[in-house]
Design an enzyme around this catalytic site. Structure first.
Site, PDB file in Angstrom:
ATOM      1  N   LYS A  70       0.801  -1.222   0.000  1.00  0.00           N
ATOM      2  CA  LYS A  70       0.000   0.000   0.000  1.00  0.00           C
ATOM      3  C   LYS A  70       0.839   1.279   0.000  1.00  0.00           C
ATOM      4  O   LYS A  70       0.394   2.305  -0.501  1.00  0.00           O
ATOM      5  CB  LYS A  70      -0.977  -0.013   1.188  1.00  0.00           C
ATOM      6  CG  LYS A  70      -1.990  -1.148   1.101  1.00  0.00           C
ATOM      7  CD  LYS A  70      -2.931  -1.186   2.293  1.00  0.00           C
ATOM      8  CE  LYS A  70      -3.993  -0.138   2.193  1.00  0.00           C
ATOM      9  NZ  LYS A  70      -5.085  -0.354   3.178  1.00  0.00           N
ATOM     10  N   ASP A 107      -9.922   4.145   2.090  1.00  0.00           N
ATOM     11  CA  ASP A 107     -10.192   3.601   3.421  1.00  0.00           C
ATOM     12  C   ASP A 107     -10.918   4.602   4.317  1.00  0.00           C
ATOM     13  O   ASP A 107     -11.862   4.258   5.021  1.00  0.00           O
ATOM     14  CB  ASP A 107      -8.883   3.165   4.094  1.00  0.00           C
ATOM     15  CG  ASP A 107      -8.341   1.859   3.532  1.00  0.00           C
ATOM     16  OD1 ASP A 107      -9.149   1.052   3.027  1.00  0.00           O
ATOM     17  OD2 ASP A 107      -7.116   1.647   3.583  1.00  0.00           O
ATOM     18  N   GLY A 135      -1.059   2.644  13.082  1.00  0.00           N
ATOM     19  CA  GLY A 135      -0.618   2.105  11.801  1.00  0.00           C
ATOM     20  C   GLY A 135      -1.310   2.755  10.617  1.00  0.00           C
ATOM     21  O   GLY A 135      -1.879   3.847  10.721  1.00  0.00           O
ATOM     22  N   ALA A 137      -4.069   1.916   9.020  1.00  0.00           N
ATOM     23  CA  ALA A 137      -5.508   2.093   9.173  1.00  0.00           C
ATOM     24  C   ALA A 137      -5.808   3.311  10.036  1.00  0.00           C
ATOM     25  O   ALA A 137      -6.725   4.083   9.751  1.00  0.00           O
ATOM     26  CB  ALA A 137      -6.135   0.846   9.788  1.00  0.00           C
TER      27      ALA A 137
END
Length: 277
Positions: A70, A107, A135, A137
């Site tokens: 990513k 996201d 992190g 996320a």
């Protein structure tokens, strides 16, 4: 004879066998009667650049990206969306007609869309948020909360340095608190978000006392295995509104599907049920 190619999309990462994305996109393709296929593809870091240069020549219009690529795809992309640049990673790639590779991160969009669809009258602007984790996320969630006008976002991470890095990246509205003191701040927040893997099937439990948590606080967990984590169950027992993590997965897929297959899909109960089978 038609010269139109059937559009192909997929998910790349290592591993990808556990991904729900093929089932998700396949459901939408069937629901809307669209031509297209969505394929899971294990890709090693060493092969990433070669694969991304080859896929468009094979009829691919885009791919989702998962661990561990990513961040690396931003070094390869020709065009990077503002939100992907801000978050520092991408999960949605589109092979544009002009030959350029467009990288986006949906996201945060998925996170906010899930809350707004599920939680009546919720807005990040209603009060401070507390994000557990530091992190990738967490970075997407923090960015989304700030974009939705959260007045302050507290971050608690087991490794303090990662929380400090988010503070340095996002600026004045971020407040770093010690992991061991997170429970003491629960009475101050309107939104509590767990972005860690704690509480996920096969992982350690999230050990967080909810004694200070007010009933008006919305609690959400980006984990969706199990769907009802111990955090959500305990928050429900205190009278809080809770939102599970499956909807974030579903909503983050919407922009990519629309770009690749030309139809903006719906996220509804039938889709949730199809993914839970």
């Amino acid at each position: 004879m038609s010269t139109h190619l059937i559009p192909l999309a997929g998910v790349i990462g290592q591993p990808v066998a556990q991904s729900k994305s093929p089932r998700l996109h396949g459901y939408w393709l069937r629901k809307y009667g669209l031509l297209g296929h969505y394929i899971p593809m294990p890709v090693s870091s060493g092969d990433l650049s070669h694969v991304l240069s080859t896929l468009p020549r094979m009829g691919f219009v885009g791919v989702n990206v998962t661990i561990p690529h990513k961040e690396a795809v931003l070094e390869i992309a020709d065009v990077i969306s503002d939100r992907a640049a801000l978050i520092g990673s991408a999960n949605t790639l589109t092979f544009q007609a002009d030959g350029k590779l467009h990288a986006d991160n949906t996201d945060g969009f998925g996170f906010i869309s899930n809350l707004k669809q599920t939680a009546a009258n919720w807005s990040a602007a209603s009060g401070p948020a507390l994000v557990l984790g530091g992190g990738g996320a967490a970075r997407a969630v923090v960015s989304a909360l700030l974009s939705d006008r959260a007045p302050e976002v507290m971050i608690a991470n087991r490794t303090r340095a990662r929380a400090d890095a988010l503070k340095a990246h996002f600026g004045a509205k971020i407040k770093v608190i010690e992991w061991t003191q997170a429970a003491q701040h629960l009475g101050e927040v309107a939104t509590l978000v767990n972005t860690t893997s704690l509480g996920m099937t096969g992982k350690e439990d999230l050990k967080l006392s909810l004694d200070n948590l007010g009933r008006e606080t919305l609690v959400t967990d980006i984990v969706y295995t199990p769907l009802r984590t111990k955090l959500l169950a305990a928050a429900e027992e205190r009278g809080c509104q809770t939102v599970d993590g499956l909807g974030m997965l579903l909503h983050q897929a919407v922009p990519g599907f629309e770009r690749w297959f030309g139809k903006r899909p719906d996220v509804d109960e039938a889709l949730r049920n199809a993914l839970l089978v």
